[in-house]
Enzyme design. Sequence first.
Site, PDB file in Angstrom:
ATOM      1  CB  VAL A 111      -0.752  -0.051   1.042  1.00 52.13           C
ATOM      2  CG1 VAL A 111      -2.123   0.980   1.557  1.00 52.13           C
ATOM      3  CG2 VAL A 111      -1.618  -1.031   1.496  1.00 52.13           C
ATOM      4  N   PRO A 112       0.836   2.094  -0.832  1.00 54.46           N
ATOM      5  CG  PRO A 112      -0.467   3.431  -2.948  1.00 54.46           C
ATOM      6  CD  PRO A 112      -0.245   1.978  -2.110  1.00 54.46           C
ATOM      7  CB  CYS A 113       1.180   4.526   3.617  1.00 49.49           C
ATOM      8  SG  CYS A 113       3.044   2.865   3.899  1.00 49.49           S
ATOM      9  CG  HIS A 114       5.252   5.965  -0.605  1.00 49.44           C
ATOM     10  ND1 HIS A 114       4.776   4.534  -0.458  1.00 49.44           N
ATOM     11  CD2 HIS A 114       5.744   6.194  -1.740  1.00 49.44           C
ATOM     12  CE1 HIS A 114       4.686   4.559  -1.877  1.00 49.44           C
ATOM     13  NE2 HIS A 114       5.097   5.433  -2.836  1.00 49.44           N
ATOM     14  NE  ARG A 115       2.174   6.732  -5.135  1.00 50.38           N
ATOM     15  CZ  ARG A 115       1.836   5.760  -6.359  1.00 50.38           C
ATOM     16  NH1 ARG A 115       0.466   5.908  -5.989  1.00 50.38           N
ATOM     17  NH2 ARG A 115       2.277   5.117  -6.889  1.00 50.38           N
TER      18      ARG A 115
END
Length: 112
Positions: A58-62
């Site tokens: 999951v792209p939680c860095h975005r």
Amino acid sequence: MAGDADRVTDFQRRVYAALERIPLGKVTTYRELARELGCGSAQAIGQALKRNPYAPDVPCHRVIRTDLSIGGYSGQTEGAKIEKKIRLLGEEGVPFDDSGRLVDPSCLFFYA
DNA sequence: TCTGTGACCGCTG
DNA sequence: ACAGCGGCCACAG
């Protein structure tokens, strides 16, 4: 097996689903994300992301702060994890400066 | 710029 | 069902 996925609450799933709606090369803020989910607390969002069992799938860095600062990553607000977050975003075309601030505000994504 | 306090919500016990 | 705790924040001083 009854693994991590079973611990994921509906709220968390909503958060992760919203994350996947963020286009590559774009980022959003905790505030905007909270608003999209009908949640009045951006902190609650961060709490869900921290517990993200699907990381780094999951792209939680975005997700960054409302003031366009880098925010946190993997439970850390500074350190190697953050450096990694900045690097990842840089690879995606979302550059940050030395201060950990978003260089180009046009990279921000807002939900319809 | 930085530190401290606030307010809100979800999570776990 | 209840109460307490913690959070990748927000804002004011």
